[in-house]
Motif scaffolding. Sequence first.
Motif, mmCIF file in Angstrom:
data_model
loop_
_atom_site.group_PDB
_atom_site.id
_atom_site.type_symbol
_atom_site.label_atom_id
_atom_site.label_comp_id
_atom_site.label_asym_id
_atom_site.label_seq_id
_atom_site.Cartn_x
_atom_site.Cartn_y
_atom_site.Cartn_z
ATOM 1 N N ASP A 363 0.840 -1.210 0.000
ATOM 2 C CA ASP A 363 0.000 0.000 0.000
ATOM 3 C C ASP A 363 0.869 1.253 0.000
ATOM 4 O OD1 ASP A 363 -2.069 -1.838 0.276
ATOM 5 O OD2 ASP A 363 -1.953 -1.740 2.472
ATOM 6 N N GLY A 364 1.922 1.265 -0.770
ATOM 7 C CA GLY A 364 2.741 2.461 -0.907
ATOM 8 C C GLY A 364 3.672 2.734 0.254
ATOM 9 N N SER A 365 3.713 1.854 1.258
ATOM 10 C CA SER A 365 4.654 2.112 2.338
ATOM 11 C C SER A 365 5.399 0.841 2.705
ATOM 12 C CB SER A 365 3.922 2.667 3.564
ATOM 13 O OG SER A 365 3.248 1.606 4.223
ATOM 14 N N VAL A 366 6.488 1.010 3.464
ATOM 15 C CA VAL A 366 7.270 -0.140 3.903
ATOM 16 C C VAL A 366 7.203 -0.147 5.422
ATOM 17 C CG1 VAL A 366 9.503 -1.266 3.768
ATOM 18 C CG2 VAL A 366 8.799 0.252 1.928
ATOM 19 N N ASP A 367 6.580 -1.194 5.942
ATOM 20 C CA ASP A 367 6.296 -1.225 7.369
ATOM 21 C C ASP A 367 7.419 -1.955 8.109
ATOM 22 O OD1 ASP A 367 5.056 -1.077 9.746
ATOM 23 O OD2 ASP A 367 3.693 -2.777 9.405
ATOM 24 N N LEU A 368 8.385 -1.200 8.615
ATOM 25 C CA LEU A 368 9.546 -1.834 9.264
ATOM 26 C C LEU A 368 9.866 -1.105 10.571
ATOM 27 C CD1 LEU A 368 11.841 -2.286 6.116
ATOM 28 C CD2 LEU A 368 10.800 -4.135 7.431
ATOM 29 N N ASN A 369 10.738 -1.744 11.363
ATOM 30 C CA ASN A 369 11.168 -1.152 12.627
ATOM 31 C C ASN A 369 12.272 -0.119 12.348
ATOM 32 O OD1 ASN A 369 12.201 -0.558 15.121
ATOM 33 N ND2 ASN A 369 12.285 -2.691 15.831
ATOM 34 N N TRP A 370 11.880 1.075 11.921
ATOM 35 C CA TRP A 370 12.846 2.080 11.445
ATOM 36 C C TRP A 370 13.837 2.534 12.504
ATOM 37 C CZ3 TRP A 370 13.487 1.809 6.612
ATOM 38 C CH2 TRP A 370 12.418 1.520 5.752
ATOM 39 N N PRO A 371 13.401 2.745 13.739
ATOM 40 C CA PRO A 371 14.398 3.168 14.737
ATOM 41 C C PRO A 371 15.531 2.152 14.863
ATOM 42 C CG PRO A 371 12.169 3.433 15.597
ATOM 43 C CD PRO A 371 12.036 2.727 14.289
ATOM 44 N N GLU A 395 12.912 7.210 5.339
ATOM 45 C CA GLU A 395 12.662 6.773 6.716
ATOM 46 C C GLU A 395 13.966 6.603 7.501
ATOM 47 O OE1 GLU A 395 9.902 6.548 8.296
ATOM 48 O OE2 GLU A 395 8.320 6.391 6.767
ATOM 49 N N LEU A 396 14.973 6.056 6.841
ATOM 50 C CA LEU A 396 16.243 5.877 7.554
ATOM 51 C C LEU A 396 16.794 7.233 7.998
ATOM 52 C CD1 LEU A 396 18.031 3.059 5.459
ATOM 53 C CD2 LEU A 396 17.142 2.878 7.790
ATOM 54 N N ILE A 397 16.722 8.217 7.104
ATOM 55 C CA ILE A 397 17.224 9.557 7.450
ATOM 56 C C ILE A 397 16.350 10.168 8.554
ATOM 57 C CG2 ILE A 397 17.591 11.915 6.603
ATOM 58 C CD1 ILE A 397 18.251 10.614 3.828
ATOM 59 N N ALA A 398 15.031 10.020 8.408
ATOM 60 C CA ALA A 398 14.106 10.591 9.387
ATOM 61 C C ALA A 398 14.336 9.989 10.769
ATOM 62 C CB ALA A 398 12.663 10.356 8.948
ATOM 63 N N HIS A 399 14.798 8.731 10.813
ATOM 64 C CA HIS A 399 15.006 8.099 12.118
ATOM 65 C C HIS A 399 16.447 8.193 12.598
ATOM 66 C CE1 HIS A 399 11.020 6.527 11.160
ATOM 67 N NE2 HIS A 399 10.877 6.383 12.473
ATOM 68 N N THR A 405 25.280 8.514 4.803
ATOM 69 C CA THR A 405 25.640 7.088 4.955
ATOM 70 C C THR A 405 25.780 6.450 3.567
ATOM 71 O OG1 THR A 405 24.294 7.030 6.951
ATOM 72 C CG2 THR A 405 24.990 4.902 6.042
ATOM 73 N N PRO A 406 26.940 5.812 3.294
ATOM 74 C CA PRO A 406 27.125 5.193 1.981
ATOM 75 C C PRO A 406 26.092 4.092 1.717
ATOM 76 C CG PRO A 406 29.191 5.261 3.203
ATOM 77 C CD PRO A 406 28.118 5.648 4.160
ATOM 78 N N ALA A 407 25.691 3.998 0.470
ATOM 79 C CA ALA A 407 24.701 2.979 0.107
ATOM 80 C C ALA A 407 24.981 2.496 -1.313
ATOM 81 C CB ALA A 407 23.286 3.563 0.198
ATOM 82 N N ALA A 408 24.678 1.226 -1.553
ATOM 83 C CA ALA A 408 24.963 0.639 -2.869
ATOM 84 C C ALA A 408 23.729 -0.032 -3.440
ATOM 85 C CB ALA A 408 26.083 -0.386 -2.749
ATOM 86 N N LEU A 425 22.513 7.815 1.267
ATOM 87 C CA LEU A 425 21.065 7.736 1.471
ATOM 88 C C LEU A 425 20.316 8.858 0.757
ATOM 89 C CD1 LEU A 425 20.610 6.572 5.196
ATOM 90 C CD2 LEU A 425 20.190 5.283 3.077
ATOM 91 N N SER A 426 20.968 10.011 0.623
ATOM 92 C CA SER A 426 20.242 11.104 -0.034
ATOM 93 C C SER A 426 20.259 10.958 -1.564
ATOM 94 C CB SER A 426 20.823 12.461 0.378
ATOM 95 O OG SER A 426 22.182 12.511 -0.014
#
Length: 486
Positions: A363-371, A395-399, A405-408, A425-426
Amino acid sequence: MGFLPVFLECAERPCLLVGGGPVAARKLAPLLEAGAQVTLVATRLSERLDPLLGRLSALHRREFQDSDIDGQWLVIAATGNRAVNQHIADLCAARAIPVNVADAGAQSSFTLPAVINRDPIRIAVSTEGTSPVLSRMLKSRLESYVPSAYGDLAALVGEFRVQASEVFAGQRERRRFWESVLEGPVAELVFAGRVDEAREALIAALAAGPEQKAPAGEVYLVGAGPGDPDLLTFRALRLMQQADVVIYDRLVSPPIMNLVRAGAERIYVGKKAASHAVPQGGINALLVQHAKAGKRVLRLKGGDPFIFGRGGEEIETLIDEGVSFQVVPGITAASGCASYSGIPLTHRDYSQACIFVTGHLKDGSVDLNWPMLANTNQTVVFYMGLQGIDVICRELIAHGRAATTPAALVQQGTTPSHRVLIGDLSSLPGLVAANDVHAPTLIIVGEVVSLHNKLQWFRPGQSLVGESVLSMSDYFDRDHPPQTDG
Ligand code: SAH
């Protein structure tokens, strides 16, 4: 043009060997072993020939004469004198007698391969004369690969071949019977040196016959790894080669499917371009149905069946239905993609933990334990995250995880189309949009990604998989393009 590999029956055949040096000695041994009646013509004899001289049919200590080839069935010229060798080759050619010549200058009509001997099994290696050293290297590899007791096993099986074809009339029945012998307790007994017990077990199995041996089907739930066929396990390969039916989906690459037994029925249950995948319930039912029909069912899955592979659900049904099964782990996408991208998933300085999560959009979102996911000093690997990439990074940035943070992104990891895009991440969502990234793609987030520049080693242009570089569509079927999950 290649040579035709054949095994010649030489017992009692007159064969001529000309030459008495070490090379001749090397050629004489296999002739004698094959039971040939060997005439040796040589002016001088190397002492290496000493142990073999008693087994010759005739020995002439003189120069070669043309009449020596009269009545010969096969000739080997190993005199150390090129002109003489060539002369012998010419004489043989004129009379269509097979001839092998010990030096490169002359024309051989056959070569003697390097042989791995597990009497009655013989494995012959030939480089068609280009490199005897390479032949010998291959031979020693094979020597260590093929257990010495294979010969005993072949001999034992040979004793019962005729009887078994009377007991098991059908081809499939017979094949399964022999496979159960060659891969089961009978073979294990032979390998343990208990040949007499093995013979008894084999006699008992034959006495039980087809009725009592009604084949119970079973399911092999096998992880095929991320794409490179070299990453299969030995067990996966063995089971792939004894399956009657294979049920596979889109993540199993064609080069891996090529390793499945040619005669196996193939059932594709992935998503098709215009339609939907076979629903999970349907797959479970297929597994049960084929196993209960007595077949060996290979359920082949990308990566590891127990990591985002629904392996648990499938075997639960099998247990409920009383179908026997085994599970074979595979290299999961995170391991394969990380290794082939030079990104260690953990590192003493950067990352003390690694988490595998599904980034699947609902439904357009990813329901995970972001903190929890936003903690530092850990690597987070997202499977199926391509469609949800915006949400994941946001979400990762918001939390609290730094935007830097490097990402691949690793697309079609471990295949010749392996592609790595590095950002943070950005920038990651923009990279996806700008670079036509598509499934299957894995997302790796964490400081370890910064090691890629230094540690990358896999350059798919110089493919590990073979000499010819396969195209992407050779790996992931374009008729069945991956649809939703990244
Ligand atoms: N059981 C599989 C995962 C299935 S989920 C395993 O253990 O690997 C499917 C997701 O796995 C894809 O959406 C993608 O994120 C990832 N994946 C599988 N194979 C991949 C590959 N060769 N390269 C990149 N990602 C891959």
